[in-house]
Write a protein that holds these residues in place. Sequence first.
Motif, PDB file in Angstrom:
ATOM      1  N   GLY A  96     -21.975   6.423 -23.245  1.00 20.18           N
ATOM      2  CA  GLY A  96     -22.021   5.075 -23.786  1.00 20.18           C
ATOM      3  C   GLY A  96     -23.097   4.894 -24.822  1.00 20.18           C
ATOM      4  O   GLY A  96     -24.005   5.730 -24.961  1.00 20.18           O
ATOM      5  N   TRP A  97     -22.969   3.809 -25.536  1.00 21.07           N
ATOM      6  CA  TRP A  97     -24.002   3.359 -26.466  1.00 21.07           C
ATOM      7  C   TRP A  97     -24.579   2.055 -25.936  1.00 21.07           C
ATOM      8  O   TRP A  97     -23.839   1.115 -25.644  1.00 21.07           O
ATOM      9  N   PHE A  98     -25.873   2.037 -25.820  1.00 29.16           N
ATOM     10  CA  PHE A  98     -26.614   0.856 -25.401  1.00 29.16           C
ATOM     11  C   PHE A  98     -27.484   0.392 -26.557  1.00 29.16           C
ATOM     12  O   PHE A  98     -27.763   1.157 -27.474  1.00 29.16           O
ATOM     13  N   CYS A 106     -25.164  -2.436 -22.629  1.00 25.38           N
ATOM     14  CA  CYS A 106     -24.154  -1.495 -23.079  1.00 25.38           C
ATOM     15  C   CYS A 106     -23.234  -2.190 -24.061  1.00 25.38           C
ATOM     16  O   CYS A 106     -22.706  -3.263 -23.776  1.00 25.38           O
ATOM     17  N   GLY A 147     -18.494   2.139 -24.369  1.00 32.69           N
ATOM     18  CA  GLY A 147     -18.464   3.324 -23.520  1.00 32.69           C
ATOM     19  C   GLY A 147     -17.148   4.039 -23.666  1.00 32.69           C
ATOM     20  O   GLY A 147     -16.141   3.444 -24.073  1.00 32.69           O
ATOM     21  N   LEU A 174     -21.915   2.903 -17.526  1.00 27.50           N
ATOM     22  CA  LEU A 174     -22.009   1.818 -18.490  1.00 27.50           C
ATOM     23  C   LEU A 174     -22.939   0.706 -18.017  1.00 27.50           C
ATOM     24  O   LEU A 174     -22.994  -0.368 -18.619  1.00 27.50           O
ATOM     25  N   ARG A 175     -23.647   0.966 -16.940  1.00 28.68           N
ATOM     26  CA  ARG A 175     -24.715   0.077 -16.513  1.00 28.68           C
ATOM     27  C   ARG A 175     -26.013   0.871 -16.576  1.00 28.68           C
ATOM     28  O   ARG A 175     -26.036   2.070 -16.309  1.00 28.68           O
ATOM     29  N   VAL A 232     -27.025   5.229 -15.527  1.00 26.85           N
ATOM     30  CA  VAL A 232     -27.262   6.241 -16.550  1.00 26.85           C
ATOM     31  C   VAL A 232     -28.140   7.363 -15.996  1.00 26.85           C
ATOM     32  O   VAL A 232     -29.181   7.114 -15.384  1.00 26.85           O
TER      33      VAL A 232
END
Length: 119
Positions: free
Chosen positions: A35-37, A47, A50, A101-102, A106
């Motif tokens: 994912g990208w946060f 997030c 994802g 995605l939380r 991660v």
Amino acid sequence: QVQLVESGGGLVQAGGSMRLSCAASGRTFSRSVMGWFRQAPGKERECVAGIRMSLGITNYADSVKGRFTISRDNAKNTVYLQMNSLKPQDTAVYYCAVGGLRVVDVDYWGQGTQVTVSS
């Protein structure tokens, strides 16, 4: 040792586009969720997108739906975030992540790359 290396951040004007890349190494990620946060000053890390690496299933935060696209290249162990129609409120440090995605899910984080959108 797992490493996630982001690239592609910088300064862009509102309405512009930018692509972030995240190169992963240290193990195979074909069954992972990546994912990208992002985290803006004074705000919690969230997030924005994802992807399940095996099936390519994607998820997006409501704030970026229709503007951001996450994609992956399993052969290169690389995940991308294409960001279009950027807004000043997209300004943040963007992090690549593996595991979920939380934030609590991660397992690994990249070092982060700054994205600044000027108005």
